[in-house]
Design a protein around this motif. Structure first.
Motif, PDB file in Angstrom:
ATOM      1  N   PRO A 171       9.438   3.589  -7.160  1.00 35.11           N
ATOM      2  CA  PRO A 171       9.284   2.233  -6.613  1.00 35.11           C
ATOM      3  C   PRO A 171       8.242   1.444  -7.405  1.00 35.11           C
ATOM      4  N   ILE A 172       8.437   0.136  -7.482  1.00 34.47           N
ATOM      5  CA  ILE A 172       7.489  -0.742  -8.166  1.00 34.47           C
ATOM      6  C   ILE A 172       6.986  -1.753  -7.144  1.00 34.47           C
ATOM      7  N   THR A 173       5.707  -1.661  -6.799  1.00 36.51           N
ATOM      8  CA  THR A 173       5.108  -2.538  -5.807  1.00 36.51           C
ATOM      9  C   THR A 173       4.179  -3.535  -6.476  1.00 36.51           C
ATOM     10  N   ASP A 174       4.353  -4.808  -6.132  1.00 35.49           N
ATOM     11  CA  ASP A 174       3.537  -5.886  -6.703  1.00 35.49           C
ATOM     12  C   ASP A 174       3.573  -5.854  -8.234  1.00 35.49           C
ATOM     13  N   ASN A 175       4.754  -5.551  -8.767  1.00 35.20           N
ATOM     14  CA  ASN A 175       4.969  -5.513 -10.219  1.00 35.20           C
ATOM     15  C   ASN A 175       4.064  -4.513 -10.945  1.00 35.20           C
ATOM     16  N   ASP A 176       3.572  -3.524 -10.218  1.00 32.81           N
ATOM     17  CA  ASP A 176       2.737  -2.493 -10.836  1.00 32.81           C
ATOM     18  C   ASP A 176       3.631  -1.321 -11.264  1.00 32.81           C
ATOM     19  N   GLU A 177       3.872  -1.197 -12.551  1.00 37.68           N
ATOM     20  CA  GLU A 177       4.774  -0.180 -13.086  1.00 37.68           C
ATOM     21  C   GLU A 177       4.024   1.029 -13.644  1.00 37.68           C
ATOM     22  N   THR A 178       2.726   1.111 -13.391  1.00 40.02           N
ATOM     23  CA  THR A 178       1.883   2.147 -14.004  1.00 40.02           C
ATOM     24  C   THR A 178       2.388   3.551 -13.705  1.00 40.02           C
ATOM     25  N   ALA A 179       2.617   3.857 -12.421  1.00 40.06           N
ATOM     26  CA  ALA A 179       3.029   5.208 -12.030  1.00 40.06           C
ATOM     27  C   ALA A 179       4.354   5.588 -12.669  1.00 40.06           C
ATOM     28  N   TYR A 180       5.296   4.659 -12.698  1.00 41.71           N
ATOM     29  CA  TYR A 180       6.615   4.954 -13.263  1.00 41.71           C
ATOM     30  C   TYR A 180       6.521   5.194 -14.766  1.00 41.71           C
ATOM     31  N   ARG A 181       5.759   4.357 -15.452  1.00 38.02           N
ATOM     32  CA  ARG A 181       5.624   4.500 -16.905  1.00 38.02           C
ATOM     33  C   ARG A 181       4.917   5.816 -17.255  1.00 38.02           C
ATOM     34  N   GLU A 182       3.906   6.167 -16.478  1.00 37.91           N
ATOM     35  CA  GLU A 182       3.212   7.436 -16.719  1.00 37.91           C
ATOM     36  C   GLU A 182       4.139   8.622 -16.493  1.00 37.91           C
ATOM     37  N   GLU A 183       5.032   8.498 -15.499  1.00 41.06           N
ATOM     38  CA  GLU A 183       5.988   9.573 -15.213  1.00 41.06           C
ATOM     39  C   GLU A 183       6.939   9.786 -16.389  1.00 41.06           C
ATOM     40  N   VAL A 184       7.448   8.691 -16.932  1.00 40.20           N
ATOM     41  CA  VAL A 184       8.364   8.779 -18.070  1.00 40.20           C
ATOM     42  C   VAL A 184       7.643   9.354 -19.284  1.00 40.20           C
ATOM     43  N   ARG A 185       6.419   8.899 -19.507  1.00 38.05           N
ATOM     44  CA  ARG A 185       5.638   9.386 -20.644  1.00 38.05           C
ATOM     45  C   ARG A 185       5.323  10.880 -20.499  1.00 38.05           C
ATOM     46  N   ASP A 186       4.980  11.284 -19.265  1.00 39.48           N
ATOM     47  CA  ASP A 186       4.664  12.688 -19.013  1.00 39.48           C
ATOM     48  C   ASP A 186       5.897  13.575 -19.204  1.00 39.48           C
ATOM     49  N   LEU A 187       7.060  13.089 -18.766  1.00 42.90           N
ATOM     50  CA  LEU A 187       8.304  13.844 -18.928  1.00 42.90           C
ATOM     51  C   LEU A 187       8.648  14.017 -20.406  1.00 42.90           C
ATOM     52  N   ALA A 188       8.465  12.955 -21.183  1.00 41.54           N
ATOM     53  CA  ALA A 188       8.747  13.024 -22.615  1.00 41.54           C
ATOM     54  C   ALA A 188       7.816  14.022 -23.310  1.00 41.54           C
ATOM     55  N   MET A 189       6.549  14.040 -22.894  1.00 37.50           N
ATOM     56  CA  MET A 189       5.590  14.962 -23.500  1.00 37.50           C
ATOM     57  C   MET A 189       5.914  16.412 -23.143  1.00 37.50           C
ATOM     58  N   ARG A 190       6.342  16.651 -21.886  1.00 35.27           N
ATOM     59  CA  ARG A 190       6.705  18.000 -21.479  1.00 35.27           C
ATOM     60  C   ARG A 190       7.896  18.521 -22.279  1.00 35.27           C
ATOM     61  N   CYS A 191       8.861  17.643 -22.521  1.00 37.04           N
ATOM     62  CA  CYS A 191      10.020  18.032 -23.323  1.00 37.04           C
ATOM     63  C   CYS A 191       9.592  18.377 -24.749  1.00 37.04           C
ATOM     64  N   GLN A 192       8.702  17.567 -25.282  1.00 35.74           N
ATOM     65  CA  GLN A 192       8.229  17.797 -26.653  1.00 35.74           C
ATOM     66  C   GLN A 192       7.433  19.102 -26.745  1.00 35.74           C
ATOM     67  N   ASP A 193       6.586  19.363 -25.765  1.00 34.74           N
ATOM     68  CA  ASP A 193       5.770  20.581 -25.779  1.00 34.74           C
ATOM     69  C   ASP A 193       6.611  21.845 -25.648  1.00 34.74           C
ATOM     70  N   ASN A 194       7.783  21.735 -25.001  1.00 28.61           N
ATOM     71  CA  ASN A 194       8.642  22.896 -24.790  1.00 28.61           C
ATOM     72  C   ASN A 194       9.828  22.919 -25.757  1.00 28.61           C
ATOM     73  N   SER A 195       9.696  22.153 -26.832  1.00 28.35           N
ATOM     74  CA  SER A 195      10.732  22.112 -27.879  1.00 28.35           C
ATOM     75  C   SER A 195      12.106  21.755 -27.321  1.00 28.35           C
ATOM     76  N   LEU A 196      12.136  20.833 -26.348  1.00 27.77           N
ATOM     77  CA  LEU A 196      13.392  20.366 -25.771  1.00 27.77           C
ATOM     78  C   LEU A 196      13.750  19.026 -26.382  1.00 27.77           C
ATOM     79  N   PHE A 197      15.015  18.907 -26.787  1.00 28.33           N
ATOM     80  CA  PHE A 197      15.466  17.644 -27.379  1.00 28.33           C
ATOM     81  C   PHE A 197      15.772  16.649 -26.271  1.00 28.33           C
ATOM     82  N   LEU A 198      15.143  15.506 -26.327  1.00 31.41           N
ATOM     83  CA  LEU A 198      15.348  14.468 -25.327  1.00 31.41           C
ATOM     84  C   LEU A 198      16.162  13.347 -25.948  1.00 31.41           C
ATOM     85  N   ASN A 199      17.334  13.125 -25.412  1.00 28.65           N
ATOM     86  CA  ASN A 199      18.204  12.066 -25.913  1.00 28.65           C
ATOM     87  C   ASN A 199      17.596  10.717 -25.550  1.00 28.65           C
ATOM     88  N   VAL A 200      17.162   9.965 -26.542  1.00 26.79           N
ATOM     89  CA  VAL A 200      16.477   8.701 -26.269  1.00 26.79           C
ATOM     90  C   VAL A 200      17.453   7.550 -26.059  1.00 26.79           C
TER      91      VAL A 200
END
Length: 212
Positions: free
Chosen positions: A21-50
Motif C-alpha cells: 500500500p502507498i499512503t500519502d504518496n509515501d513509496e519508501t516501504a515498497y521501494r525498499e522491498e523491491v530493492r531488498d528482493l533484488a539484492m537477495r536474488c543477487q546474493d543467492n546467484s538467482l537470475f531476476l528477469n528485469v
C-alpha cells in the motif's frame, strides 16, 4: 518473507509478486522491498528477469521516479496477469472476462464437432464441464462478484450456447459462483469463516452481514 509488515510477497514456482500500500504518496516501504528482493536474488546467484511490470491502483496518479532493478526501469502498465487472472489498474474485470469468453468460445467448436460425430449427451456434458465450464469458473471467487452486468450477460450467453449444443441444462455462472463462495467460506482457514453458519436445512449459510 516481506521486510515491511505493510507489504506482501506472493510466490508461486518462479513467479514472485510484491504488493504494497502507498499512503500519502509515501513509496519508501515498497521501494525498499523491491530493492531488498533484488539484492537477495543477487546474493543467492538467482537470475531476476528485469522485464517486469508494475501497476498503480491509485485514483490520483502523479508522476514518480521509476523503479529500477539492476539498473533497468520497471515498466508501468495498465494491466497484468497474475495466476491466470487479468488485473487492471482500475480494478475492473472486463479485460479478464473477454479473455475467458474467447477461450471458452474456442472450445465450443470441438463441442459441436463431437455432437456431429454422434456423441451422446453424457459425453457432451462431461466435455463441457472439463473444458468450457472450467475456463469460465477459473478463480471465479476473485473476480465474478465485481463483474459488470454486461459482462455477466456475455458469460451467460456462452453457457446458453453450450446448453443448446449438449441438449442438457447447465448451471448458470451465478449458481457456480455462489457454490464456490460457500465452499470457501466453510473452510476454517478462510478469514470470513466465523461470519457464516449453516441454516437448519443445511443448504445456505446464515450471516449477520449476508445471506447467500
Amino acid at each position: 518473507m516481506a521486510r515491511h509488515d505493510s507489504n506482501t510477497i506472493i510466490k508461486l514456482a518462479d513467479d514472485t509478486t510484491v504488493v504494497g500500500p502507498i499512503t500519502d504518496n509515501d513509496e519508501t516501504a515498497y521501494r525498499e522491498e523491491v530493492r531488498d528482493l533484488a539484492m537477495r536474488c543477487q546474493d543467492n546467484s538467482l537470475f531476476l528477469n528485469v522485464i517486469n511490470t508494475i501497476v498503480d491502483y491509485r485514483k490520483r496518479r502523479t508522476e514518480h521516479a521509476p523503479i529500477l532493478i539492476e539498473g533497468a526501469v520497471v515498466e508501468q502498465v495498465e494491466s497484468f496477469k497474475l495466476l491466470g487472472v487479468h488485473i487492471t489498474n482500475k480494478l475492473t474485470w472486463s479485460k479478464h472476462t473477454k479473455t475467458v469468453m474467447k477461450m471458452a468460445r474456442q472450445n465450443l467448436f470441438p463441442l459441436r464437432r463431437l455432437k456431429r460425430f454422434g456423441m451422446g449427451p453424457q459425453i457432451l456434458s462431461r466435455f463441457y464441464s472439463c473444458t468450457i465450464e472450467s475456463i469460465l469458473t477459473g478463480y471465479i471467487t476473485a473476480w465474478y462478484g465485481s463483474c459488470s452486468a454486461s459482462d455477466r450477460k456475455a458469460l451467460l450467453r456462452v453457457v446458453c450456447t453450450a446448453q443448446c449444443t449438449t441438449g442438457a441444462k447447465r448451471p448458470p455462472i451465478q449458481e457456480l459462483y455462489t457454490r464456490k463462495c460457500q465452499r470457501k467460506a466453510s473452510h476454517s482457514s478462510h478469514p470470513g469463516h466465523r461470519l457464516f453458519s449453516l441454516l437448519p436445512h443445511g443448504k445456505r449459510y446464515r450471516s449477520g452481514l449476508l445471506n447467500i
